[in-house]
Design a protein around this motif. Structure first.
Motif, PDB file in Angstrom:
ATOM      1  N   PHE A 100       0.838  -1.212   0.000  1.00 49.49           N
ATOM      2  CA  PHE A 100       0.000   0.000   0.000  1.00 49.49           C
ATOM      3  C   PHE A 100       0.863   1.248   0.000  1.00 49.49           C
ATOM      4  O   PHE A 100       0.620   2.211  -0.723  1.00 49.49           O
ATOM      5  N   GLY A 101       1.899   1.210   0.859  1.00 54.04           N
ATOM      6  CA  GLY A 101       2.769   2.385   0.959  1.00 54.04           C
ATOM      7  C   GLY A 101       3.425   2.701  -0.377  1.00 54.04           C
ATOM      8  O   GLY A 101       3.446   3.858  -0.822  1.00 54.04           O
ATOM      9  N   PHE A 102       3.958   1.628  -1.002  1.00 53.62           N
ATOM     10  CA  PHE A 102       4.659   1.873  -2.283  1.00 53.62           C
ATOM     11  C   PHE A 102       3.679   2.352  -3.363  1.00 53.62           C
ATOM     12  O   PHE A 102       3.978   3.247  -4.139  1.00 53.62           O
ATOM     13  N   VAL A 103       2.473   1.744  -3.347  1.00 51.34           N
ATOM     14  CA  VAL A 103       1.463   2.156  -4.355  1.00 51.34           C
ATOM     15  C   VAL A 103       1.149   3.637  -4.167  1.00 51.34           C
ATOM     16  O   VAL A 103       1.131   4.421  -5.129  1.00 51.34           O
ATOM     17  N   GLU A 104       0.963   4.009  -2.874  1.00 55.96           N
ATOM     18  CA  GLU A 104       0.630   5.410  -2.595  1.00 55.96           C
ATOM     19  C   GLU A 104       1.765   6.325  -3.067  1.00 55.96           C
ATOM     20  O   GLU A 104       1.549   7.392  -3.639  1.00 55.96           O
ATOM     21  N   LYS A 119     -10.298  11.990   8.017  1.00 53.96           N
ATOM     22  CA  LYS A 119     -10.766  11.512   6.709  1.00 53.96           C
ATOM     23  C   LYS A 119     -12.298  11.431   6.696  1.00 53.96           C
ATOM     24  O   LYS A 119     -12.950  11.840   5.739  1.00 53.96           O
ATOM     25  N   ILE A 120     -12.870  10.874   7.772  1.00 55.29           N
ATOM     26  CA  ILE A 120     -14.335  10.731   7.820  1.00 55.29           C
ATOM     27  C   ILE A 120     -14.985  12.117   7.773  1.00 55.29           C
ATOM     28  O   ILE A 120     -15.948  12.360   7.033  1.00 55.29           O
ATOM     29  N   ASP A 140     -11.896  12.171  -4.047  1.00 57.81           N
ATOM     30  CA  ASP A 140     -10.578  11.514  -4.147  1.00 57.81           C
ATOM     31  C   ASP A 140     -10.731  10.048  -3.747  1.00 57.81           C
ATOM     32  O   ASP A 140     -10.170   9.597  -2.765  1.00 57.81           O
ATOM     33  N   ILE A 141     -11.513   9.341  -4.572  1.00 56.97           N
ATOM     34  CA  ILE A 141     -11.963   8.011  -4.130  1.00 56.97           C
ATOM     35  C   ILE A 141     -10.816   7.035  -3.905  1.00 56.97           C
ATOM     36  O   ILE A 141     -10.846   6.224  -2.971  1.00 56.97           O
ATOM     37  N   VAL A 142      -9.750   7.126  -4.717  1.00 55.62           N
ATOM     38  CA  VAL A 142      -8.630   6.174  -4.585  1.00 55.62           C
ATOM     39  C   VAL A 142      -7.968   6.312  -3.219  1.00 55.62           C
ATOM     40  O   VAL A 142      -7.742   5.338  -2.488  1.00 55.62           O
ATOM     41  N   ARG A 143      -7.701   7.589  -2.816  1.00 53.81           N
ATOM     42  CA  ARG A 143      -7.028   7.819  -1.526  1.00 53.81           C
ATOM     43  C   ARG A 143      -7.893   7.300  -0.375  1.00 53.81           C
ATOM     44  O   ARG A 143      -7.398   6.703   0.570  1.00 53.81           O
ATOM     45  N   TYR A 144      -9.209   7.581  -0.479  1.00 59.79           N
ATOM     46  CA  TYR A 144     -10.096   7.141   0.614  1.00 59.79           C
ATOM     47  C   TYR A 144     -10.077   5.625   0.762  1.00 59.79           C
ATOM     48  O   TYR A 144      -9.896   5.082   1.829  1.00 59.79           O
ATOM     49  N   LEU A 145     -10.288   4.947  -0.389  1.00 61.25           N
ATOM     50  CA  LEU A 145     -10.333   3.490  -0.339  1.00 61.25           C
ATOM     51  C   LEU A 145      -9.017   2.921   0.193  1.00 61.25           C
ATOM     52  O   LEU A 145      -8.998   2.017   1.018  1.00 61.25           O
TER      53      LEU A 145
END
Length: 1418
Positions: free
Chosen positions: A33-37, A105-106, A117-122
């Motif tokens: 997840f970290g690397f993807v982000e 975030k909520i 920013d749906i990708v970041r939220y998910l």
């Protein structure tokens, strides 16, 4: 279990088990997840990166930490770790840190919508979910590795290993691994309590010779490191404890500040809850560690004491009785354990007190000094009280030791007490000791009450002093809610160290006393290894050699053997003869190295077997007694039994050689015990045999058989070296060498012929006695059936040889009703069981135990006590509420009005409470003493009124346990538990009332919590009581085994069996710990779970206060929250004290057990018209008399009808089991008649009291029993005779010279069991008793076994002259003693088969004639 790290280090690595695979998979996901982000940001938001570099770094750092965590998972797995502390803490922190961005975030999503920013939220929500999953996985432990290491193997053998091994970190800190056990009640738990090498410890102690403190140092070295981890926990606990009042201060500040945002309030409330929880966790982890260390210390010390008891020399052994050694093991080791648990309080409490005062100074300034002054005043008072109590306790312990020693002797000599009707005299002695003990206890308890009252009022006194000084110093000093309640919270914290300190100090004091006692014992002198030089067997001649030996029993005492020179060639038989007390047994002891060697040299080659004069028999089966730790070789075993004439006896015993023998060989006759003891030695196949008069207790023909088959030139031992102490003249011609001892010197030595030709003392002696002996053992016919029972009517019952003394017993089991014949067929394994094992009851303590306890106290005292408690708590509630009203008082011009009045009312209420506390504690202590006096009295009466059969089935360990441990618990523990429980229950009611006054809505939370609490509590109390019972039951065998070992130490040493006995002792101690360990874990389990309930109340009070901020005043909120903070402590104390009471009420139950067992007839009958001089003539009449040992068995005496006239002398003879002794048991009503009657002087003996009967007739029993105390007390315990009469009886018993040479004459102290007199002298003391009582009927259980022929002749002639106007019944083993009697009764299978004068019977050529012919008398 050795330490709290959760890693069970194994050699093998964990094969990827259930949990680490998913954990690693999720870890990789998280890292990715970290690397993807990172790449997402690089691509999507490259333009924003310049401003916010942190967005790019953050995911990389997160991924790196997750990768690190993965490495740790792998590393821990390779080390075989099943649940990691680091990972658990890492994931907890990770989740906590993610909570802040989660909320943000909520919030953002709610404001802007997710689509922006749906990708970041998910990504973020998935990341958070995986973190939660990781945390969840960390809460469980992994499976054990498959490769079994030796350590694992131990656990596989033990069917039920300790679940702590499989617990995860979380489960360990919350003790959840224990829940399963609590729920299913309790199954045996097995823990491995490994001890340090005790032998080494002992050697060190011996070397240093510096008693207790060295012992402490050694223990610290072994157990210190683990103990320090606990200390670390308590330091953390303190940090959280002091943080709570600071948070409370912030919360009250928030309540005052109208504009503060609401989230702050919730944050403070939650923070208080979390801090409270952490405080609980660390506290219990600390307690767990301490108890574990304490338990190990206790086991180690028990082991040391046990080992020491096997090597201690006779001088040291005489200074401490069996009772005292058992006390070291029971009481003193427990004191050491308490010391380990409370030791940290000694140094931590002062630091805690200092911190409290520092924070108080911050709030109240210099006024805090007034608080310090109060503390300083309370302390010396309590220090003084503690010192006084410690002195009183030593006094009380001294009396208790005395009482237990007396009880031990009473139980050992109970048969004599019953025969002589001496129970009352000893009862008075025991009660005398008990009264002194209770007097000391009462003083100590009143002092303790002052101490408790000053403590419980301490928080009030400190508050009163501080607030008083604060408001009077300056009008501008205003008491607001923040100052008052934060100070009160700190003062409540202050109470814990204040109350712990004196307790810790007194525990330390007691531990120091115990350490000294233990140190003194562990450093007492041991047998010197160089007393005897032992070498392996070699081909050259001598097996035993003593050159110029001088020996004594103690280093200072006079020598018991002088100028001894003995050389025993290989394979020879050496006989040692001499008068009573001439040093024959001492000579054997010198060869064993048991005596103090003053000079000379002793050498023994090869292995040794020893048969002591008084057989030492273990409470085990006959077979175990014979093989004594060796492997059983069937053919050799049978050969040994045959040679020792044990085969016929085994046929009689209910389960053959698998019959359990009672303690000290209770259910065997004297002869049987001696033969078992001999068989044990023969079975050994040793090189050198030391036989101390083994033939004394057996009938003449059996003695001859044993001599021929075992000791003599054709016996099993013919090739071995044998040294035989004997009184039997007939064996001397067959000895290779004879030593004659006179007063500790060898006056003559040589072969039989040589000694006769010298015409010395020996020759005269032989000529005098040879004729009498020759008659008796001349023509031994080959068909003489050895102690064989001609025909056993009920083979299942034990042999009836029961002679009244040692041959006594089968009064056996008469009262064991439930065993009906049919049951016995089905349960053969119980057949040979005799002793009744201490049983554990199950379930909760029955209510009627409480009723019994309170009934002994009386309702009239109980009701006022409850009112006093209510009154005391009412006063406390009033002064607390008064404080909150004062804190809410409006401030006018910077001051408050009427401060003086407020202070006065506050002071008065507090003072009233203090007085009430003192009243309640004193009242309860006094009640406790009243109850325990009654219960002890009942127990003593019940035991002394029990029939003989009761003592045969009940091991003395069980009874002593009742008198020591259980009575001690009723003395101190029960009242202390009640005091605590009542005061905390009322305190809890007060807290609930206060919280409900502030926030009535809290009822919604408090009620369910109360139900949960009750539920958990009931679970716990049942388990805890059960464990407590099991622990108590498994404690008895430790003491019984100890007792046995101490008494048989010389035999164990001679056979070299020390290691086996040490292992047995360790096994018993370990088994005891397996019930003890779960018991204290149960307490921790409960406390942790309950404190979460209590912390729930804190959370409720705080959150409800925040919610109702608009309506509530700070004063009432402060009152509610500061009181709710005490709930956790109160709850755990209630349960602890409740459980203490439940557990100790078990003692009432156990003491009460003997109230319902069968009792003897009453001792004396009110208003009986028995003339004082009865019996005047001494006639005896049996009318169709029958007697049985137990209901359901055949009669042992059947329809005996017989008249014995006054002054008649009647001999009773018959084979073993013919019922000779049963007659005597019937006359004394040791067994009651099954049918028919016995009249003495025309009075039916069944109609008079037992003491009226037994005190008017006399018996001289086979086994001479003496009690510790003066010689005079042993002769005349009731002080009914004058000194002249006592001296006269001693003169007639040929003891006058001996006694008048003693320094203290009649006041000569006899040691326990009369061990400082020889066996023959003890026998003469028993004769003196009979001469002193001089009753018209004398029963003589032929007690000539232990006496040399000369003394025997003296006794016989004394009886003939002194008792000529009495009726004498003699149960004869040697027929020559009764040839001049008026009548002889021949018993056979419970009938009288012949009865007439000896001459007529011989003329009739019946059974008596055959017996005489066998004995060579015709």
């Amino acid at each position: 279990m050795k330490n709290m790290t959760v890693c069970n280090h194994k050699v093998s690595k964990v094969h990827p088990p259930l949990l680490s695979c998913p954990a690693q998979a999720l870890g990789f996901l998280l890292a990715s997840f970290g690397f993807v982000e990172f790449f997402y940001i690089l691509l999507e938001r490259s333009q924003e990166i310049q401003q916010h570099m942190v967005f790019l770094l953050s995911p990389i750092i997160r991924s790196m930490t997750v990768i690190l965590a993965l490495c740790i998972i792998q590393f821990e797995r390779v080390r075989g770790c099943r649940s990691s502390i680091f990972l658990f803490l890492f994931w907890v922190l990770a989740v906590v840190c993610s909570l802040v961005p989660l909320r943000a975030k909520i919030q953002l999503a709610m404001d802007e919508g997710i689509a922006s920013d749906i990708v970041r939220y998910l990504a973020f929500f998935s990341y958070f979910t995986i973190q939660l999953a990781q945390l969840f996985l960390c809460c469980f432990a992994d499976q054990p590795p498959e490769g079994k290491t030796p350590d694992e193997h131990i656990f596989r053998i033990k069917t039920n290993p300790c679940p702590v091994k499989d617990a995860s970190f979380l489960s360990k800190i919350l003790f959840w691994w224990f829940t399963g056990l609590v729920v299913k009640g309790y199954q045996h738990l097995i823990i491995d309590v490994r001890l340090p090498d005790q032998a080494q410890l002992l050697r060190k102690l011996q070397k240093e010779q510096s008693s207790g403190f060295f012992l402490l140092r050694t223990l610290a070295r072994n157990f210190g490191p683990y103990f320090l981890t606990g200390t670390l926990c308590i330091i953390f606990h303190d940090a959280f404890m002091f943080a709570i009042p600071q948070v409370l201060s912030l919360l009250l500040g928030f309540m005052r500040d109208e504009d503060a945002p609401l989230w702050k309030g919730y944050f403070y409330a939650t923070l208080m809850f979390l801090l409270s929880c952490l405080q609980s966790l660390f506290n219990h982890q600390y307690m767990y560690t301490c108890f574990t260390v304490g338990m190990r210390v206790k086991t180690a010390v028990m082991g040391l004491v046990y080992r020491k008891s096997l090597v201690i020399n006779s001088t040291s052994r005489r200074t401490c009785t069996v009772g005292e050694i058992v006390n070291l093991v029971s009481a003193d080791t427990q004191k050491l354990m308490d010391f380990v648990v409370y030791f940290n309080a000694v140094w931590l409490a002062p630091i805690e007190i200092a911190l409290c005062l520092f924070f108080l100074w911050q709030h109240l300034g210099p006024s805090a000094l007034a608080g310090i002054a109060t503390v300083i005043l309370i302390f010396p008072l309590n220090g003084f009280i503690a010192k006084k109590r410690s002195k009183l306790q030593e006094i009380q312990m001294k009396f208790m030791d005395g009482r237990i020693r007396l009880m031990n002797e009473i139980l050992n000599g109970i048969k004599i007490l019953k025969f002589y009707a001496w129970e009352k005299a000893f009862l008075e002695q025991v009660l005398g000791q008990r009264e002194k003990e209770l007097k000391a206890l009462k003083k100590s308890q009143i002092l303790y009450s002052i101490s408790i009252a000053s403590f419980n009022s301490s928080s009030f006194l400190i508050a009163f002093a501080m607030f008083g000084v604060y408001v009077t110093l300056d009008d501008r000093n205003v008491l607001d809610a923040q100052k008052v309640f934060v100070s009160m919270a700190l003062i409540n914290i202050l109470k814990t160290p204040l109350s712990q300190l004196p307790f810790a100090i007194s525990t330390t004091m007691q531990a120091v006393v115990s350490l000294r006692r233990l140190g003194k014992y562990l450093c007492s002198e041991e047998l010197k290894v160089d007393n005897v030089s032992k070498t392996p067997l070699s081909s050259d001649g001598e097996d035993v050699a003593i050159e110029n030996g001088t020996f004594s029993w103690s280093a200072e005492g006079p020598p018991c053997l002088k100028r001894i020179n003995v050389h025993v060639p290989r394979g020879s038989l050496v006989a040692v003869v001499g008068h009573v007390g001439s040093g024959k047994s001492s000579l054997l002891s010198a060869m064993l190295g048991e005596t103090e060697k003053r000079s000379g040299r002793v050498a023994v080659k090869g292995s040794v077997a020893y048969v002591p004069q008084q057989a030492w028999i273990q409470n085990a089966t006959v077979q175990d007694n014979v093989i004594f730790g060796r492997d059983k070789l069937k053919s050799w075993y049978n050969r040994v039994l045959e040679a020792c004439a044990l085969m016929p006896d085994l046929d009689i015993l209910p389960a053959g050689d698998a019959t359990e023998i009672g303690e000290k060989g209770l259910n065997l006759s004297g002869g049987q015990k001696q033969r078992v003891s001999l068989a044990r030695a023969v079975y050994r196949k040793a090189d050198v045999y030391l036989l101390d008069d083994p033939l004394s207790a057996v009938d003449a023909h059996v003695g001859q058989h044993i001599f021929d088959k075992v000791v003599g030139p054709k016996g099993v031992l013919r090739d071995k070296t044998r040294i035989l102490v004997t009184h039997g003249m007939s064996f001397l011609p067959q000895a290779d060498h004879i030593l004659v001892l006179v007063d500790g010197e060898i006056t003559e030595s040589g072969s039989y012929q040589e000694l006769l030709s010298r015409h010395g003392a020996f020759a005269d002696f032989i000529h005098t006695f040879a004729n009498t002996e020759r008659k008796e053992t001349g023509s031994r016919r080959s068909n003489a059936r050895l102690s064989m029972v001609d025909f056993m009517p009920f083979s299942r019952d034990l042999s009836q040889e029961q002679l009244i003394g040692g041959d006594t017993t089968n009064t056996n089991l008469q009262n064991m009703e439930p065993v009906s014949e049919t049951d016995q067929e089905q349960v053969p394994e119980d057949l040979g069981k005799l002793t009744v094992v201490d049983k554990a009851r199950t379930g909760r303590v029955r209510l009627d135990m409480y009723q019994k306890y309170f009934k002994t106290i009386g309702l009239a005292i109980i009701i006022p006590i409850v009112f006093l408690y209510a009154f005391q708590q009412g006063a406390s509630l009033a002064y607390n509420y008064w404080l909150s009203m004062w804190a809410d008082d409006p401030v006018v011009n910077g001051t408050q009005i009427d401060t003086d009045l407020k202070l006065t009312v506050f002071g008065a209420l507090g003072f009233v409470q203090g007085i009430a506390i003192f009243g309640t504690t004193v009242a309860i202590s006094i009640c406790g003493i009243i109850a325990s006096r009654h219960l002890h009295m009942d127990l003593l009466n019940n035991v002394l009124h029990s029939p003989m059969s009761f003592f045969e089935c009940t091991p003395s360990g069980n009874l002593l346990n009742r008198f020591a441990k259980e009575i001690d618990a009723i003395d101190c523990m029960v009242p202390d538990g009640l005091k605590m429980m009542l005061s905390y229950v009322f305190k809890l009611m007060e807290v609930c009332i206060i919280v409900l006054m502030a926030t009535p809505f809290a009822a919604v939370i408090i009620l369910p919590l109360a139900f949960l609490y009750a539920f958990v509590q009931s679970f716990y109390v049942a388990t805890s009581c059960q464990l407590r019972r099991l622990e108590a039951v498994s404690r008895s065998p430790i003491y019984t085994h100890f007792n046995e070992t101490v008494q048989g130490a010389s035999v164990i040493r001679a056979f070299g069996e020390q290691t086996r006995f040490i292992q047995q002792a360790n096994k018993r101690v370990d088994f005891n710990q397996t019930s003890y360990f779960p018991r204290f874990v149960a307490t921790r389990w409960l406390a942790v779970n309950l404190e979460f309930v209590g912390n729930g109340v804190v959370l409720a009070a705080a959150i409800l206060s925040v919610m109702g901020r608009s309506t509530l005043s700070p004063g009432i909120v402060g009152l509610a929250v500061s009181h709710s903070l005490q709930v956790t402590g109160i709850l755990s104390w209630i349960v602890r004290s409740w459980t203490d009471v439940e557990n100790n009420i078990v003692s009432v139950e156990r003491v009460n057990e003997y109230a319902d067992t069968a009792k003897e007839a009453s001792w004396s009958i009110e208003g009986s018209s028995l003339p004082p001089a009865w019996p005047q003539r001494g006639t005896l009449e049996f009318q169709d008399y029958g007697l049985q040992y137990r209901k359901g068995l055949e009669l042992a005496l059947k329809g005996i009808t017989l008249q014995i006239h006054e002054r008649e002398r009647v001999g009773i003879v018959g084979r073993t089991g013919a019922g000779k002794s049963s007659l005597a048991l019937g006359i004394f009503r040791i067994l009651e008649a099954a049918k028919g009657k016995i009249f003495i002087d025309g009075v039916n003996i069944a109609d008079i009291g037992l003491h009226d009967l037994r005190s008017r007739i006399t018996i001289i029993p086979q086994d001479p029993v003496l009690f510790s105390g003066s010689l005079r007390m042993n002769l005349d315990p009731f002080d009914t005779y004058t000194d002249e009469e006592v001296w006269r009886s001693l003169e007639l018993a040929h003891l006058k010279n001996f006694v008048s040479n003693l320094p203290d004459k009649l006041n000569h102290e006899c040691s326990e069991g009369g061990e400082n007199l020889s066996l023959g002298q003890r026998q003469l003391v028993c004769l003196a008793r009979a001469l002193l009582r001089k009753t018209k009927i004398l029963v003589l259980d032929e007690a000539t076994a232990a006496v040399d022929l000369e003394t025997d002749t003296l006794i016989q002639s004394t009886i003939r002259t002194q008792f000529e106007d009495c009726t004498v019944l003699t149960i004869a083993h040697r027929l020559n003693t009764i040839m001049d009697y008026t009548r002889v009764i021949v018993m056979d299978r419970g009938h009288i088969s012949e009865m007439d004068s000896p001459a007529n019977l011989i003329a009739q050529r019946g059974q008596f004639y055959r017996m005489c012919r066998e004995a060579g008398l015709v």
